[in-house]
Scaffold this active site. Structure first.
Site, PDB file in Angstrom:
ATOM      1  N   HIS A  79       0.882  -1.182   0.000  1.00 23.49           N
ATOM      2  CA  HIS A  79       0.000   0.000   0.000  1.00 23.49           C
ATOM      3  C   HIS A  79       0.911   1.220   0.000  1.00 23.49           C
ATOM      4  O   HIS A  79       1.947   1.219   0.659  1.00 23.49           O
ATOM      5  CB  HIS A  79      -0.877  -0.076   1.249  1.00 23.49           C
ATOM      6  CG  HIS A  79      -1.625   1.162   1.610  1.00 23.49           C
ATOM      7  ND1 HIS A  79      -2.307   1.921   0.693  1.00 23.49           N
ATOM      8  CD2 HIS A  79      -1.828   1.767   2.820  1.00 23.49           C
ATOM      9  CE1 HIS A  79      -2.895   2.930   1.318  1.00 23.49           C
ATOM     10  NE2 HIS A  79      -2.608   2.873   2.606  1.00 23.49           N
ATOM     11  N   GLU A  81       0.254   4.690   0.553  1.00 23.09           N
ATOM     12  CA  GLU A  81       0.055   5.946   1.275  1.00 23.09           C
ATOM     13  C   GLU A  81       1.416   6.359   1.850  1.00 23.09           C
ATOM     14  O   GLU A  81       2.299   5.519   2.083  1.00 23.09           O
ATOM     15  CB  GLU A  81      -0.994   5.733   2.388  1.00 23.09           C
ATOM     16  CG  GLU A  81      -1.474   7.043   2.965  1.00 23.09           C
ATOM     17  CD  GLU A  81      -2.751   6.905   3.810  1.00 23.09           C
ATOM     18  OE1 GLU A  81      -3.252   5.769   3.973  1.00 23.09           O
ATOM     19  OE2 GLU A  81      -3.232   7.952   4.292  1.00 23.09           O
ATOM     20  N   HIS A 145      -7.497   0.205   2.866  1.00 23.51           N
ATOM     21  CA  HIS A 145      -8.521   1.199   2.685  1.00 23.51           C
ATOM     22  C   HIS A 145      -8.296   2.115   1.495  1.00 23.51           C
ATOM     23  O   HIS A 145      -9.036   3.108   1.336  1.00 23.51           O
ATOM     24  CB  HIS A 145      -8.627   2.042   3.969  1.00 23.51           C
ATOM     25  CG  HIS A 145      -7.387   2.887   4.231  1.00 23.51           C
ATOM     26  ND1 HIS A 145      -7.479   4.227   4.429  1.00 23.51           N
ATOM     27  CD2 HIS A 145      -6.080   2.603   4.260  1.00 23.51           C
ATOM     28  CE1 HIS A 145      -6.262   4.745   4.629  1.00 23.51           C
ATOM     29  NE2 HIS A 145      -5.406   3.761   4.549  1.00 23.51           N
ATOM     30  N   HIS A 225       1.058  -1.274  11.095  1.00 24.11           N
ATOM     31  CA  HIS A 225       1.039  -0.370  12.262  1.00 24.11           C
ATOM     32  C   HIS A 225       0.805  -1.200  13.521  1.00 24.11           C
ATOM     33  O   HIS A 225      -0.082  -2.056  13.551  1.00 24.11           O
ATOM     34  CB  HIS A 225      -0.107   0.644  12.168  1.00 24.11           C
ATOM     35  CG  HIS A 225      -0.007   1.590  11.013  1.00 24.11           C
ATOM     36  ND1 HIS A 225       0.952   2.565  10.903  1.00 24.11           N
ATOM     37  CD2 HIS A 225      -0.776   1.723   9.896  1.00 24.11           C
ATOM     38  CE1 HIS A 225       0.778   3.243   9.789  1.00 24.11           C
ATOM     39  NE2 HIS A 225      -0.262   2.751   9.146  1.00 24.11           N
TER      40      HIS A 225
HETATM   41 FE1  FEO Z   1      -3.242   3.741   4.635  1.00 25.63          FE
HETATM   42 FE2  FEO Z   1      -0.995   3.165   7.055  1.00 25.63          FE
HETATM   43  O1  FEO Z   1      -1.601   3.885   5.446  1.00 25.63           O
END
Ligand code: FEO
Length: 397
Positions: A79, A81, A145, A225
């Protein structure tokens, strides 16, 4: 400092103890966070995800202590981001030819963010990359997401690299679930779900069921995370919770969200609360002054509620600044299957209740009662009527 995950996998991310807001100021992170990046060493060497841009030099420098960067055969970007791709430019300055495995949408995002023509390899569900004893299997997870999101499953060690899914904004040096306070970790996982994944619940449910149907052995969920899920019990629990959270989740709770200038709307809230508890004494009723409560904690309480009441004094023909912000956030989260009602005090024009009602209807709530207004301070007979309003709402649940 790197940390051993398995014989073949080493955590090489960044623990951010100081982080207090995320996505600008959109999300509170009272317990910090981490940007988890993983180095897989099999016959081939693979880096899974990077870290946020402000830590790019630190990341690359620590990665060099762990591995000669030229030995990295592949980079997998689950991902893109900025919190996961932010260190790519710094890394790619050193190894510009290294292939980056990501979805097609992932490539578009990386190109859009960093304007570089790196060596992209687009992958989709079903594609595999053999790296020696283990194979990496790619599973697209679009809108979990972001459009680019994918998971990577590593055979042998039976690891699902799930990126944001199952994550929590929670800083931990110990890295694994079995050495952490799980009440806090699950609470942060819930806050993460309610504030980030809730709008995509249908897709979450579908994707988890798809992975369950694959019948892959699962020994670790390495998130991007927070802690890594390692204990069998916790892996089962977080998957079960995700399935519950994705399915019109509610508890036996009603949340009254209000703002107040001179206590009139607060007095209304108190009386409605009394009425609710008259009829349903075991109902968990929470009264939250939205000006005094963290906005993301409010979203968690809305997520847990079967119904919400939203109250505001009328200010300049509208509702208060704090109520406006919270209503906008609630609408964005697209909660499903919840009931609502509006109330508020006013002096002369009194539009707030009507406007709140319209906003909640637009957000998909079933409005079970007409909005309730009180002019100036509610009189004793009005307080009785507000108690009845609470009783009526309890009966409508
Ligand atoms: Fe959707 Fe932790 O970045």
């Amino acid at each position: 400092m790197s940390k051993k995950v398995t014989e073949k996998v080493t955590w090489v991310g960044k623990i951010d103890w100081d982080l207090r807001t995320f996505h600008g100021d959109e999300l509170s992170t009272f317990f910090g966070s981490s940007y988890n990046s993983y180095l897989i060493r099999d016959e081939k060497t693979v880096l899974v995800d990077t870290v946020w841009g402000p830590y790019d030099r630190e990341f690359v420098s620590r990665l060099k202590e762990e591995v000669d960067l030229k030995d990295i055969d592949y980079i997998v970007m689950n991902h893109n981001e900025s919190d996961h791709s932010g260190a790519l430019p710094q890394l790619m300055r050193e190894i510009p030819e290294t292939p980056i495995y990501c979805t097609k949408k992932g490539e578009a995002i990386i190109r859009g963010l960093y304007h570089q023509d790196w060596n992209f390899v687009n992958v989709k569900t079903g594609d595999e990359l053999n790296i020696g004893e283990s194979t990496l299997k790619f599973i697209e997870a679009s809108m979990l997401h972001w459009p680019d999101t994918m998971f990577t499953y590593m055979t042998g060690d039976n690891i699902l690299f799930s990126n944001d899914a199952f994550g929590q904004h929670y800083a931990s040096e110990s890295l694994f679930d079995d050495s952490e306070d799980m009440c806090k970790v699950f609470a942060e996982a819930e806050k993460y779900y309610a504030n980030i994944l809730l709008p995509f619940s249908m897709l979450v449910k579908k994707k988890i069921n798809e992975i369950i149907a694959m019948e892959i052995p699962l020994d670790l969920i390495c998130t991007s995370h927070g802690i890594i899920w390692r204990s069998k019990e916790n892996i089962a629990k977080i998957i079960e919770l995700y399935l519950k959270w994705a399915d019109k989740y509610e508890e036996n709770q009603v949340t009254i969200l209000y703002d107040t200038m001179w206590q009139s709307t607060r007095n209304m809230a108190n009386a409605i609360c009394e009425g609710l508890l008259d009829v349903k004494p075991d109902l968990n009723v929470k009264l939250l002054n939205v000006s005094q409560t963290d906005k993301n904690d409010i979203i968690v309480e809305v997520f847990k509620s079967k119904a919400i009441l939203v109250g505001s004094p009328t200010i300049n023909n509208g509702y208060s600044y704090a109520i406006a912000g919270v209503l906008e956030m609630i609408k964005g989260m697209k909660p499903k299957g919840k009931k609502a009602a509006a109330f508020g005090s006013y002096g002369w024009s009194g539009e707030a209740t009507k406007l709140i009602t319209a906003h909640l209807e637009e957000a998909g709530f079933e409005m079970v009662l007409e909005g309730r207004r009180s002019q100036w301070n509610p009189k004793e007979n009005e307080i009785d009527e507000l108690r009845q309003y609470g009783r009526d709402l309890a009966s409508a649940l």
